[in-house]
Design a protein around this motif. Structure first.
Motif, PDB file in Angstrom:
ATOM      1  N   THR A 199     -10.075   2.716 -10.749  1.00 17.70           N
ATOM      2  CA  THR A 199     -11.050   2.380 -11.979  1.00 17.70           C
ATOM      3  C   THR A 199     -11.643   1.104 -12.037  1.00 17.70           C
ATOM      4  O   THR A 199     -10.846   0.037 -11.630  1.00 17.70           O
ATOM      5  CB  THR A 199     -10.015   2.510 -13.229  1.00 17.70           C
TER       6      THR A 199
ATOM      7  N   GLN B  52      -0.970  11.735 -16.118  1.00 13.54           N
ATOM      8  CA  GLN B  52      -2.129  11.065 -16.649  1.00 13.54           C
ATOM      9  C   GLN B  52      -1.470   9.490 -16.937  1.00 13.54           C
ATOM     10  O   GLN B  52      -2.610   8.453 -16.970  1.00 13.54           O
ATOM     11  CB  GLN B  52      -3.094  11.752 -17.444  1.00 13.54           C
TER      12      GLN B  52
ATOM     13  N   LYS C 225      -2.719   6.489 -14.796  1.00 11.73           N
ATOM     14  CA  LYS C 225      -4.334   6.363 -14.932  1.00 11.73           C
ATOM     15  C   LYS C 225      -4.718   5.555 -16.227  1.00 11.73           C
ATOM     16  O   LYS C 225      -5.509   4.815 -16.055  1.00 11.73           O
ATOM     17  CB  LYS C 225      -5.054   7.639 -14.613  1.00 11.73           C
TER      18      LYS C 225
ATOM     19  N   ASP D  96      -1.372   7.300  -4.026  1.00 10.54           N
ATOM     20  CA  ASP D  96      -0.362   8.392  -4.285  1.00 10.54           C
ATOM     21  C   ASP D  96       0.527   8.337  -2.943  1.00 10.54           C
ATOM     22  O   ASP D  96       0.408   8.723  -2.027  1.00 10.54           O
ATOM     23  CB  ASP D  96      -1.071   9.827  -4.139  1.00 10.54           C
TER      24      ASP D  96
ATOM     25  N   LYS E 229     -10.413   7.722  -1.202  1.00  9.64           N
ATOM     26  CA  LYS E 229      -9.240   7.687  -0.285  1.00  9.64           C
ATOM     27  C   LYS E 229      -9.142   6.143   0.523  1.00  9.64           C
ATOM     28  O   LYS E 229     -10.066   5.732   0.835  1.00  9.64           O
ATOM     29  CB  LYS E 229      -9.463   8.801   0.924  1.00  9.64           C
TER      30      LYS E 229
ATOM     31  N   LEU F 279       0.558  10.512  -9.465  1.00 11.07           N
ATOM     32  CA  LEU F 279      -0.727  10.718 -10.298  1.00 11.07           C
ATOM     33  C   LEU F 279      -0.919  12.109 -10.962  1.00 11.07           C
ATOM     34  O   LEU F 279      -1.853  12.526 -11.865  1.00 11.07           O
ATOM     35  CB  LEU F 279      -1.936  10.935  -9.284  1.00 11.07           C
ATOM     36  N   LYS F 280       0.201  12.989 -10.846  1.00 10.16           N
ATOM     37  CA  LYS F 280       0.216  14.318 -11.676  1.00 10.16           C
ATOM     38  C   LYS F 280       0.328  14.190 -13.283  1.00 10.16           C
ATOM     39  O   LYS F 280       0.002  15.006 -13.919  1.00 10.16           O
ATOM     40  CB  LYS F 280       1.278  15.245 -11.244  1.00 10.16           C
TER      41      LYS F 280
ATOM     42  N   THR G  45     -12.113   7.306 -10.849  1.00 10.68           N
ATOM     43  CA  THR G  45     -12.451   8.538  -9.615  1.00 10.68           C
ATOM     44  C   THR G  45     -11.384   8.487  -8.885  1.00 10.68           C
ATOM     45  O   THR G  45     -10.721   7.501  -8.633  1.00 10.68           O
ATOM     46  CB  THR G  45     -13.979   8.042  -9.127  1.00 10.68           C
ATOM     47  N   MET G  46     -11.300   9.460  -7.889  1.00 10.99           N
ATOM     48  CA  MET G  46     -10.564   9.564  -6.830  1.00 10.99           C
ATOM     49  C   MET G  46     -10.945   9.054  -5.621  1.00 10.99           C
ATOM     50  O   MET G  46     -12.359   9.513  -5.415  1.00 10.99           O
ATOM     51  CB  MET G  46      -9.540  11.097  -6.672  1.00 10.99           C
TER      52      MET G  46
ATOM     53  N   ASP H 297      -4.883   9.285  -0.878  1.00 11.51           N
ATOM     54  CA  ASP H 297      -5.577   9.671  -2.393  1.00 11.51           C
ATOM     55  C   ASP H 297      -5.086   8.590  -3.388  1.00 11.51           C
ATOM     56  O   ASP H 297      -3.896   8.367  -3.442  1.00 11.51           O
ATOM     57  CB  ASP H 297      -4.800  11.040  -2.730  1.00 11.51           C
ATOM     58  N   THR H 298      -6.043   8.096  -3.919  1.00 11.02           N
ATOM     59  CA  THR H 298      -5.983   6.802  -4.704  1.00 11.02           C
ATOM     60  C   THR H 298      -6.825   7.001  -5.836  1.00 11.02           C
ATOM     61  O   THR H 298      -7.931   7.327  -5.775  1.00 11.02           O
ATOM     62  CB  THR H 298      -6.424   5.774  -4.082  1.00 11.02           C
ATOM     63  N   TYR H 299      -6.264   6.652  -6.973  1.00 13.27           N
ATOM     64  CA  TYR H 299      -7.180   6.708  -8.391  1.00 13.27           C
ATOM     65  C   TYR H 299      -7.810   5.226  -8.590  1.00 13.27           C
ATOM     66  O   TYR H 299      -6.881   4.291  -8.352  1.00 13.27           O
ATOM     67  CB  TYR H 299      -6.363   6.951  -9.415  1.00 13.27           C
TER      68      TYR H 299
END
Length: 275
Positions: free
Chosen positions: A40, A64, A67, A85, A30, A61-62, A27-28, A36-38
């Motif tokens: 898991t 994938q 991720k 990000d 902050k 993060l554009k 999920t994203m 903004d941070t992915y």
């Protein structure tokens, strides 16, 4: 040896590669209220206070891929994995990715081919300036501080791919290094020898056989400095690979596919042992 030497900036290798298939599971969030941070999540309760942080290549993060890699580490190591990000939404578009050659093919390129590559890559100079170290380092620092304090992670391991390599290195600088260990994967933009001399924690270096941004001479120099300083380190060279193979693999090439999976295995083992 300035990290923005035009010869390094213009490396076409930085936009070569492929996309890894799969569906990201995280999920994203902050970090520090704005980054903004992915994220898991890991499932090993005994490692709840540990985390992995990935500083990505210039696609951020554009693309994938990072991720999917984070998901793999979370599953294998059992810890939460964060991918901040660093570009604040201004990463390079994945549409510019070009198929990479093998290291063998790269070595056969003539001077004219290399000259044309420099011309094609020069358009990225303004982007690199916008995301120079003076701008990006504070974002990396704030992300690590937030992970340690707000997310209560006492033991952090960092991996930096390509553009993210220097920020992984700096995470293990000094007596108060925020990270317990770092993995540096086909890095770009290191400043020699200062960046190496300041390392105080164990490091793993995953290197491509052909890499203008981290050539054989730098690899040998890095090993020499770390050995002389008595720092725990390991350098792994992946045969017939080029810069980007572990972040943007062209998986229909058997040699690259094997190297990509071997690199994933190595990082998973290293983090499991050093966090």
């Amino acid at each position: 040896n300035h990290p923005f030497d035009l010869r390094i900036m213009a490396s076409k290798c930085c936009i070569q590669g492929g996309e890894v298939e799969g569906e990201p599971k995280g999920t994203m969030i902050k970090l520090n209220g704005s980054i903004d941070t992915y994220l898991t999540k890991g499932t090993d309760e005994s490692r709840k206070g540990q985390a992995i942080v990935i500083f990505s290549d210039l696609f951020g993060l554009k693309l994938q891929n990072v991720k999917i890699i984070a998901d793999i580490y979370a599953e294998r190591v059992g810890v939460d994995v964060f991918v901040p990000d660093l570009f604040q939404g201004d990463s390079i578009e994945p549409s510019v990715i070009q198929p990479p050659p093998t290291a063998t093919e790269k070595k056969k390129q003539g001077r004219w081919q290399k000259f044309k590559e420099v011309g094609r890559m020069s358009r990225f100079a303004p982007w690199l300036y916008r995301h120079r170290s003076a701008i990006t380092q504070p974002i990396a620092d704030a992300a690590l501080k937030s992970i340690k304090e707000e997310h209560q992670k006492e033991s952090i391991g960092v991996e930096g791919f390509c553009f993210g390599g220097p920020y992984a290195v700096k995470s293990v600088h000094g007596s108060d290094a925020p990270a317990k260990t770092a993995i540096i994967t086909h890095t770009s933009f290191l400043t020699f020898p200062d960046d190496i001399n300041k390392i105080t924690q164990p490091t793993l270096w995953k290197c491509a056989e052909f890499d203008n941004t981290f050539p054989e001479s730098r690899r040998i120099e890095t090993e020499k400095i770390l050995k002389e300083r008595g720092m725990e380190n390991e350098v792994v060279l992946y045969k017939d690979t080029v810069h980007g193979f572990a972040a943007r693999p062209k998986l229909d090439e058997p040699i690259i596919k094997e190297a990509f999976h071997a690199a994933l295995d190595k990082s998973s083992q290293w983090f499991s042992q050093h966090l």
